[in-house]
Design a protein around this motif. Structure first.
Motif, PDB file in Angstrom:
ATOM      1  N   VAL A 160       0.904  -1.226  -0.361  1.00 29.63           N
ATOM      2  CA  VAL A 160      -0.324   0.118   0.285  1.00 29.63           C
ATOM      3  C   VAL A 160       1.145   1.166  -0.060  1.00 29.63           C
ATOM      4  O   VAL A 160       0.921   2.040  -0.799  1.00 29.63           O
ATOM      5  N   CYS A 196      -6.741   5.334  -1.688  1.00 24.59           N
ATOM      6  CA  CYS A 196      -6.181   4.240  -0.971  1.00 24.59           C
ATOM      7  C   CYS A 196      -7.030   4.374   0.245  1.00 24.59           C
ATOM      8  O   CYS A 196      -6.918   2.790   0.944  1.00 24.59           O
ATOM      9  N   SER A 198      -9.469   1.833  -0.132  1.00 24.69           N
ATOM     10  CA  SER A 198      -8.414   0.186  -0.845  1.00 24.69           C
ATOM     11  C   SER A 198      -8.520   0.084   0.844  1.00 24.69           C
ATOM     12  O   SER A 198      -7.922  -1.405   0.602  1.00 24.69           O
ATOM     13  N   TRP A 256     -11.877  -0.815   2.854  1.00 22.43           N
ATOM     14  CA  TRP A 256     -11.516  -2.645   1.878  1.00 22.43           C
ATOM     15  C   TRP A 256     -11.276  -3.782   2.626  1.00 22.43           C
ATOM     16  O   TRP A 256     -10.978  -5.295   3.038  1.00 22.43           O
ATOM     17  N   LEU A 257      -9.445  -2.963   2.696  1.00 18.30           N
ATOM     18  CA  LEU A 257      -8.275  -4.460   2.636  1.00 18.30           C
ATOM     19  C   LEU A 257      -9.048  -4.940   4.297  1.00 18.30           C
ATOM     20  O   LEU A 257      -8.555  -6.315   4.944  1.00 18.30           O
ATOM     21  N   HIS A 260      -6.133 -11.603  -2.054  1.00 18.67           N
ATOM     22  CA  HIS A 260      -5.915  -9.880  -2.653  1.00 18.67           C
ATOM     23  C   HIS A 260      -5.271  -8.955  -1.165  1.00 18.67           C
ATOM     24  O   HIS A 260      -4.979  -7.879  -0.877  1.00 18.67           O
ATOM     25  N   ARG A 261      -4.897  -9.662  -0.202  1.00 19.38           N
ATOM     26  CA  ARG A 261      -4.277  -9.285   1.375  1.00 19.38           C
ATOM     27  C   ARG A 261      -3.122  -9.567   1.641  1.00 19.38           C
ATOM     28  O   ARG A 261      -2.383  -9.223   2.988  1.00 19.38           O
TER      29      ARG A 261
END
Lengths: 306, 641
Positions: free
Chosen positions: B198, B247, B250, B253-254, B285-286
């Motif tokens: 990130v 970000c 994101s 969401w993460l 995706h993490r």
């Protein structure tokens, strides 16, 4: 080929904060003409030139170069334009030869020989960094650069600023030569009115951002006259009354010997009638220089000194 | 393109002294081994390190400095008019300047490192290789571009010296806050790889905004400094706000995965009755972020604790309440805050208890009204509704150290102290060091008193214990192989269950208090069922087996087993079977899976037949399977991605 004006301003307005540098300025420069844009310091000449060259976006209106929007098409249009800016802006570390080499790469036509000859005529060393040249030499380099691409339009923004008499003369000689050789269209802003008077074909005057005059040089000089006379109708000889009414008097001063007036619509018939006006004595009309006209129009307010 | 390259070349020519300085510095690096102290690193290493360090610092400094003078100074000194009077597009003017300086700095870096790199080629190339060298070069090239863009924007802003400079500074402060808000949740979630990604994305976004802002200043402003400044400000902060919002979204969401995002999961706690489990695993995706959930296997409802370095997650026996500890330290190293959440229905909003303690383990009472917290020195019981401390005791005493504790009622916490110490004996031959004790104490929450329930002495060290909190008994077996059943209330030995090999036996209490021992001998498995009084009731032959693990009772009278043919791979090579304790029939229920309850018996006070705890099976790849007694089918829980 587009037969319209080479350069045109369409209702250009530029603001710096609450101050209007140009207000609704509209004019055009015909092909082959030498257009002198005059005005006092801060009148908005350089701002207007930048707008016309697509370097600055006006708040309203637009500049047209060869019939195209100068802001949108600047990069392509500049191939046909030579520019001598108010402040010499070439990279100071580069020598005239290096600058010429740089320009050679980006112009579609470039006459290196002409550039070198002009530098030679101006007495400018080609291998000395631009930043170390004198003001006159810098102007000479920029003029040589502007002419080396054989432009259709030459824009000179106060090119004589800070130049001595010799350098100024050399610049005008070069300009006249270019005009004679190629008939290049020229837009010039200058404070050197005497110098430009013999070259300009059309004159415009900016005052406080507004275009107050835009006229052929010949017509301008024909309609402006200085009229001096005495007036016996009034109690005091130096006073004036309604005798100037037939004229568009842009400036009137009462002097010890009589009245000194500048009129903007002179013609011989009117002046004959004026001479025959009761009380008008010793009237004489004299032609005016561009500088005198400029001073009358842009220099002082009407009626001052009465 | 000719304009772009002409401008780039002009920049290079004008600033060529930088290249010469770098080349000179590159030669001076050869003198480094002559410096005092450099010899101990080896001449080659000293040269390579100095060259690399010099290249990085020199180029970063030069890129920032030249970036600052490229656009900002040219604008303020009205030098850009020279370019805008030529047939060069705005993009070529801006791009040419950037390209020229970028090439110059890259060439300077090469000039600095190449001489040493070639001279010491043999000492670094075999370790680095082409791919790593290319990676470093790419990273360096990107870093130079970033420094260049940053210098350009900072230079332009500082040279502006107007209200826009102040506005830039104010926005910079807001940006710092925004970055903290973006990265802090990831930092707290203890996901360094994800945080790095990130942060890398942010760096790309910031670089992009800097480049766009610099471009906008030139393309939109041209020679008009005011307009250029406005454009730079609008683009820079507009794009940065977009990047930050993107970000933030994101990251939000993460750190908010759902159970369906799990690519693998393990069960960390489970209610002995009911359907709630604690799931933990990696989500798609993490990257390395570990997600944890309270998950209802029947309905699919879940509660996700915030990922602030959460530590232990526990469930009350009835599944009505969940609790978890949370880090108070920035790096997640110290667990000290406690959150509770009602899980009934769709779950309630988590509530932080008004207490702070150093936490190593948690237990909730049966109905979730009490919370036992083990710290480094004490075990304390808190009231969940008020957060008030109800009672506490030392976790280590003369009786030994508390290694397990469980509520036997809402008001009684049973403590199991292992003594005299936990760990291998200091002197293997010493008799005293080989004598172990198991002291069982009850912490009475209301009376705030500790009573000793029992003390089992003379145990061969080390020993292992199986617990039946429901019926108050323990089964102990010692390293030497002696297995015995004890009454937890009195410490009385109920029965000796014989000698069993430590490495070949597993044990479990059934819900009704019967004891099961599974052992493998000679490549065959055998399961012995003992009555509550310790007498042998039945023996089941399990066939070929390397190791047997005992799960729960998916149905009353049916026992889940995992049987591995390979004793070295107890979990990975196991298949799951159901053993009918009435008929003795053994049926495979899932290949490559083992009962989840087999792994959690230490924590669970009992396992109710038919509960989720008894019906869950786990595969080595992290897949969880729930057995349905109606049709003997298995379904994946949760539906894994």
């Amino acid at each position: 080929m587009n037969e319209g004006p080479i350069l045109a301003a369409e209702a250009i307005t530029v603001r710096y904060g609450s101050t209007a540098a140009c207000s609704d300025v509209t004019f055009s420069v015909a092909r082959g003409s030498v257009y002198a844009l005059l005005g006092r310091n801060g009148a908005g000449k350089s701002t207007l030139v930048r707008c016309l060259l697509g370097q600055q976006k006006p708040a309203r209106g637009r500049g047209l170069l060869f019939g195209e929007d100068a802001w949108r098409r600047r990069a392509r249009l500049m191939d046909r334009v030579g520019v001598v800016p108010e402040e010499p802006d070439a990279p100071p570390a580069m020598t005239p030869a290096q600058i010429a080499d740089f320009c050679r790469r980006i112009y579609s036509t470039w006459n290196a020989g002409e550039f070198a000859k002009r530098l030679d005529r101006f007495g400018i060393p080609p291998r000395v960094p631009f930043g170390r040249l004198s003001k006159g030499q810098k102007g000479g380099v920029l003029l040589a650069l502007a002419l080396a691409s054989a432009p259709d339009l030459l824009v000179l923004d106060d090119p004589t600023l800070g130049l001595d008499v010799v350098a100024r003369r050399a610049l005008y000689d070069e300009l006249v030569g270019e005009l004679a050789d190629r008939g290049t269209t020229v837009l010039v802003t200058t404070h050197d009115l005497a110098g430009i008077e013999g070259i300009a074909t059309r004159v415009a005057i900016l005052k406080e951002g507004r275009l107050i005059l835009d006229e052929e040089m010949e017509t301008l000089k024909a309609r402006f006259r200085r009229i001096r006379y005495g007036n016996q109708m009034t109690d005091t000889r130096t006073a004036y009354g309604t005798e100037l009414d037939p004229f568009d008097a842009v400036r009137v001063k009462v002097r010890g010997w009589g009245v000194d007036a500048v009129v903007a619509n002179y013609d011989d018939a009117s002046f004959d009638r004026f001479q025959r006006t009761d009380g008008v004595v010793d009237a004489e009309a004299s032609a005016m220089s561009l500088e005198e006209i400029f001073l009358s129009v842009a220099g002082e307010e009407k009626g001052a000194g009465s | 393109m000719k304009g772009l390259f002409a401008v780039a070349w002009r920049e290079i020519v004008e600033r060529r002294m930088v290249l010469l300085a770098a080349a000179l510095l590159g030669l001076l690096v050869f003198l480094v081994p002559l410096f005092p102290g450099a010899a101990r690193y080896g001449a080659s290493q000293a040269r390579l390190f100095t060259a690399g360090f010099s290249a990085a610092t020199f180029c970063a400094f030069v890129a920032f400095l030249l970036g600052g003078s490229t656009i900002g100074r040219d604008l303020t000194e009205r030098r850009l008019g020279f370019y805008f009077s030529r047939p060069i597009a705005e993009g070529a003017i801006w791009g040419g300047k950037f390209l020229g300086i970028w090439v110059l700095v890259a060439a300077s870096a090469l000039a600095l490192v190449l001489p040493v790199g070639l001279a010491d080629f043999a000492s670094w190339w075999p370790a680095a290789g082409a791919w790593r060298t290319a990676q470093i070069a790419l990273l360096f090239a990107a870093a130079v571009l970033f420094a260049l863009a940053l210098g350009s924007v900072v230079g332009a802003s500082l040279r502006e010296r107007s209200v826009w400079t102040l506005a830039d500074l104010a926005m910079l402060g807001l940006l710092a806050l925004g970055l903290a808000a973006i990265l802090f949740p990831l930092f707290q979630a203890d996901a360094p790889a994800l945080t790095t990604r990130v942060a890398g994305g942010l760096a790309v976004g910031i670089s992009l905004s800097l480049l766009l802002a610099s471009f906008a200043q030139v393309a939109v402003g041209r020679v008009d400094q005011r307009r250029g400044t406005r454009a730079r400000f609008a683009v820079l902060w507009g794009v940065l706000v977009l990047v930050a919002v993107g970000c933030l979204g994101s990251v939000r969401w993460l750190v908010s995965p759902v159970p369906e995002d799990l690519t693998s999961a393990s069960v960390r706690d489970i209610t002995p009755r009911g359907n709630w489990i604690v799931l933990r695993g990696r989500a798609r995706h993490r990257v390395d972020l570990t997600a944890s959930f309270f998950y209802d296997v029947a309905s699919g409802h879940f509660v996700r604790p915030p990922l602030r370095g959460n530590g232990g997650m526990v469930l009350s026996e009835d599944g009505s309440t969940g609790a978890w500890s949370e880090s108070c330290a920035l790096d997640g190293s110290r667990q000290c805050a406690i959150w509770v959440c009602r899980l009934e229905g769709h779950g309630s909003r988590p509530r932080r208890l008004p207490l702070e303690a150093s936490i190593s383990d948690l237990r909730l009472s049966q109905q979730g009204r009490r919370l036992a917290v083990a710290g480094p020195d004490t075990i304390s019981v808190f009231d969940v509704s008020s957060g008030g401390l109800l009672a506490g005791t030392a976790s280590e005493s003369e009786q030994g150290k508390v290694l397990r504790f469980a509520f036997v009622s809402e008001d009684v916490l049973r403590l199991y102290r292992f003594g005299p110490r936990f760990g291998p004996p200091v002197e293997a031959d010493s008799e005293s060091s080989r004598a172990g004790t198991l002291a069982i104490e009850d912490l009475h929450v209301v009376e705030r008193s500790v009573t000793r329930a029992s003390r089992i002495e003379g145990l061969g060290w080390p020993f292992s214990v199986g617990f039946d909190d429901r019926h108050g008994r323990v089964v102990v077996w010692e390293k030497e192989g002696s297995v015995a059943l004890f009454d937890a209330s009195s410490g009385a030995r109920i029965a000796n269950l014989g000698q069993r090999s430590w490495d070949e036996v597993s044990r479990a209490f059934l819900f009704d208090g019967r004891l099961v021992l599974a052992e493998t001998t000679g490549g065959a498995g055998r399961l012995q069922l003992f009555r509550q009084d310790g007498t042998l009731a039945q023996v089941f032959e399990l066939g070929p087996a390397g190791f047997v693990q005992i799960g729960g009772e998916p149905q009353p009278g049916v026992l889940a087993l995992s049987i591995s043919r390979n004793p070295k791979e107890v979990w990975a090579a196991a298949d799951s079977f159901l053993l009918d304790l009435r008929s003795g029939s053994l049926a495979k229920v899932a290949a490559h899976a083992s009962p989840v309850a087999a792994r959690l018996r230490w924590r669970l006070p009992y396992i109710e037949p038919g509960s989720a705890a008894a019906r869950l099976f786990a595969r080595p790849d992290g897949t969880l399977l729930l057995w349905d007694p109606k049709d003997s089918s298995l379904r994946v829980i949760p539906p894994l991605s």
